[in-house]
Design a protein around this motif. Structure first.
Motif, mmCIF file in Angstrom:
data_model
loop_
_atom_site.group_PDB
_atom_site.id
_atom_site.type_symbol
_atom_site.label_atom_id
_atom_site.label_comp_id
_atom_site.label_asym_id
_atom_site.label_seq_id
_atom_site.Cartn_x
_atom_site.Cartn_y
_atom_site.Cartn_z
ATOM 1 N N ASP A 109 0.753 -1.244 -0.128
ATOM 2 C CA ASP A 109 -0.112 -0.238 0.055
ATOM 3 C C ASP A 109 0.961 1.503 -0.183
ATOM 4 N N GLY A 110 1.849 1.259 0.705
ATOM 5 C CA GLY A 110 2.766 2.624 1.039
ATOM 6 C C GLY A 110 3.878 2.499 0.229
ATOM 7 N N MET A 111 4.134 3.777 -0.115
ATOM 8 C CA MET A 111 5.252 4.030 -1.005
ATOM 9 C C MET A 111 6.470 3.340 -0.700
ATOM 10 N N GLY A 112 6.564 3.581 0.998
ATOM 11 C CA GLY A 112 7.748 3.364 1.257
ATOM 12 C C GLY A 112 7.627 1.805 1.107
ATOM 13 N N ILE A 113 6.828 1.058 0.948
ATOM 14 C CA ILE A 113 7.649 -0.767 0.861
ATOM 15 C C ILE A 113 7.893 -0.868 -0.855
ATOM 16 N N VAL A 114 6.878 0.670 -0.903
ATOM 17 C CA VAL A 114 7.795 -0.049 -2.890
ATOM 18 C C VAL A 114 9.149 0.585 -2.923
ATOM 19 N N TRP A 115 9.504 1.650 -2.385
ATOM 20 C CA TRP A 115 10.944 1.702 -2.651
ATOM 21 C C TRP A 115 12.058 0.866 -1.622
ATOM 22 N N ALA A 116 11.333 0.433 -1.017
ATOM 23 C CA ALA A 116 12.063 -1.429 -0.331
ATOM 24 C C ALA A 116 12.000 -2.281 -0.518
ATOM 25 N N ALA A 117 11.227 -2.389 -1.484
ATOM 26 C CA ALA A 117 11.273 -3.658 -2.503
ATOM 27 C C ALA A 117 12.588 -3.672 -3.427
ATOM 28 N N TRP A 118 12.351 -2.357 -3.775
ATOM 29 C CA TRP A 118 13.375 -1.902 -5.181
ATOM 30 C C TRP A 118 14.292 -2.386 -4.628
ATOM 31 N N TYR A 119 14.681 -1.885 -3.692
ATOM 32 C CA TYR A 119 16.567 -1.575 -2.319
ATOM 33 C C TYR A 119 16.928 -2.355 -2.678
ATOM 34 N N LEU A 120 15.579 -3.453 -2.339
ATOM 35 C CA LEU A 120 15.975 -5.384 -1.542
ATOM 36 C C LEU A 120 15.907 -6.276 -3.288
ATOM 37 N N VAL A 161 8.406 7.430 13.334
ATOM 38 C CA VAL A 161 8.551 6.238 12.290
ATOM 39 C C VAL A 161 9.402 5.519 11.310
ATOM 40 N N LEU A 162 8.588 6.374 10.604
ATOM 41 C CA LEU A 162 9.385 6.135 9.341
ATOM 42 C C LEU A 162 10.561 6.483 8.786
ATOM 43 N N PRO A 163 11.595 7.553 9.435
ATOM 44 C CA PRO A 163 12.753 7.564 8.706
ATOM 45 C C PRO A 163 13.290 6.308 10.039
ATOM 46 N N VAL A 192 15.753 3.805 8.084
ATOM 47 C CA VAL A 192 17.095 3.236 8.494
ATOM 48 C C VAL A 192 17.460 1.566 8.680
ATOM 49 N N LEU A 193 16.075 0.786 8.944
ATOM 50 C CA LEU A 193 16.209 -0.282 9.498
ATOM 51 C C LEU A 193 16.252 -1.585 8.523
ATOM 52 N N VAL A 194 15.281 -0.700 7.331
ATOM 53 C CA VAL A 194 15.369 -1.494 5.574
ATOM 54 C C VAL A 194 16.584 -1.489 5.320
ATOM 55 N N LEU A 195 17.582 -0.335 5.594
ATOM 56 C CA LEU A 195 18.790 -0.391 5.031
ATOM 57 C C LEU A 195 19.915 -1.084 5.696
ATOM 58 N N LEU A 196 19.567 -1.060 7.156
ATOM 59 C CA LEU A 196 21.177 -2.039 7.673
ATOM 60 C C LEU A 196 20.591 -3.282 7.949
ATOM 61 N N LYS A 197 18.926 -3.974 7.573
ATOM 62 C CA LYS A 197 18.566 -5.429 8.196
ATOM 63 C C LYS A 197 17.836 -5.823 7.086
ATOM 64 N N GLY A 198 17.737 -4.943 5.868
ATOM 65 C CA GLY A 198 16.582 -5.459 4.694
ATOM 66 C C GLY A 198 16.061 -6.156 4.956
ATOM 67 N N HIS A 199 16.231 -7.675 4.258
ATOM 68 C CA HIS A 199 14.666 -8.193 4.941
ATOM 69 C C HIS A 199 14.529 -9.344 6.137
ATOM 70 N N LYS A 200 15.463 -9.282 6.711
ATOM 71 C CA LYS A 200 15.800 -9.824 8.270
ATOM 72 C C LYS A 200 14.831 -9.240 9.634
ATOM 73 N N GLY A 201 13.777 -9.985 10.242
ATOM 74 C CA GLY A 201 12.948 -9.703 11.020
ATOM 75 C C GLY A 201 12.834 -10.559 12.130
ATOM 76 N N LEU A 202 11.955 -10.720 12.998
ATOM 77 C CA LEU A 202 11.176 -11.591 13.681
ATOM 78 C C LEU A 202 10.939 -12.470 12.744
ATOM 79 N N GLU A 203 11.227 -13.912 13.431
ATOM 80 C CA GLU A 203 10.090 -14.868 12.814
ATOM 81 C C GLU A 203 8.627 -15.068 13.493
#
Ligand code: UDP
Length: 265
Positions: free
Chosen positions: A85-96, A247-249, A253-264
């Motif tokens: 839904d969010g443009m931030g998600i579109v950018w994150a997916a592109w970055y990844l 929380v958006l900035p 930063v978290l996407v740049l540092l951690k990318g795909h990774k997160g808690l299960e």
């Protein structure tokens, strides 16, 4: 496989990208609608015996909330469909390097869903928002799709005490789809919690979509939506959102540092 999923053609990992451990399906709006259509068709062909399937529209605020809210994260990752839904998600997916075809917003999807329902005779129920707003949104959707059958509208609330009565309303209305506008994460957790007993094919959280469709809130001009600044217009119209948007900035930063990774889950 989650206990809530049915024997549908599942999306494989290459059709999804994980951002901070949260799943996003790499689908266009058309593909998302086709999948919703397939789920409803299959349930109808089984005499409405199949369990409800959840649709989530993820934006960066969802990502951040999902980091600390396990139930919310599990709801998203187990959903039948998770759109960007969010443009931030579109950018994150592109970055990844696993880009999504386009942004798929809850409001646009609801309007398209109304067309699908009108064409196929599916019954749409609008749940949530302030009293009277869902009715106005329903009128607007019927203007957009004149043969649309609105199964019902109800403001209600995501409170536990109301759940039984809401499910009864949905059953009586014989709806195929319920769109739930209680804001995230309440709406998505509400759907997840009730998934096995919701008497519909599809339950989708739609956030502020009824507010936009009813005219209660004005949506950003198309040009702002296209360049990814809908969030800024929303902040200008509803300044109280500044705290949520802080929380958006951090999310970037978290996407740049951690990318795909997160808690299960
Ligand atoms: N809302 C509601 N009951 C609640 C909390 C929120 O009906 O207990 C409604 C609110 O009126 C609005 C919708 O939830 O219509 C979506 O809220 P918001 O705009 O915060 O969602 P977002 O689009 O940011 O996810």
């Amino acid at each position: 496989m989650s206990p809530h999923t049915v024997d549908m053609p599942q999306l494989n990992s290459s059709t999804s990208v994980y951002v901070l451990g949260v799943r996003v399906d790499r689908l266009s709006q058309r593909q998302a609608l086709d999948r919703i259509d397939a789920i409803i068709t299959q349930r109808r062909s089984c005499g409405n015996q199949l369990p409800c399937q959840q649709v989530v529209t993820v934006n960066p605020e969802f990502l951040m909330a999902a980091q600390r809210n396990t139930q919310f994260r599990c709801a998203i990752n187990a959903a039948a469909l998770v759109v960007a839904d969010g443009m931030g998600i579109v950018w994150a997916a592109w970055y990844l390097r696993q880009p999504v075809p386009e942004r798929v917003t809850g409001t646009d999807t609801l309007a398209e869903l109304a067309q699908l329902c009108a064409t196929k005779g599916y019954r749409l129920y609008l749940l949530g928002a302030a009293p009277g707003v869902a009715e106005l949104a329903a009128q607007r959707l019927q203007q957009l799709a004149p043969r649309l059958q609105i199964a019902g509208t109800y403001a209600g609330s995501p409170a536990l005490a109301e759940e039984e009565a809401i499910i009864e309303r949905l059953r009586a209305a014989q709806a195929d789809i319920v769109c739930v506008a209680y804001g995230a994460p309440a709406q998505d957790v509400w759907i997840y919690r009730n998934l096995t007993r919701l008497p519909v094919a599809i339950a989708m959280g739609v956030g502020g979509a009824f507010d936009f469709l009813s005219g209660r809130q004005r949506r950003a001009p198309r040009a702002m939506q296209r360049i990814g600044l809908e969030w800024l217009y929303r902040l200008y119209r509803e300044p109280w959102r500044w705290r949520r948007m802080l929380v958006l900035p951090l999310c970037a930063v978290l996407v740049l540092l951690k990318g795909h990774k997160g808690l299960e889950c």
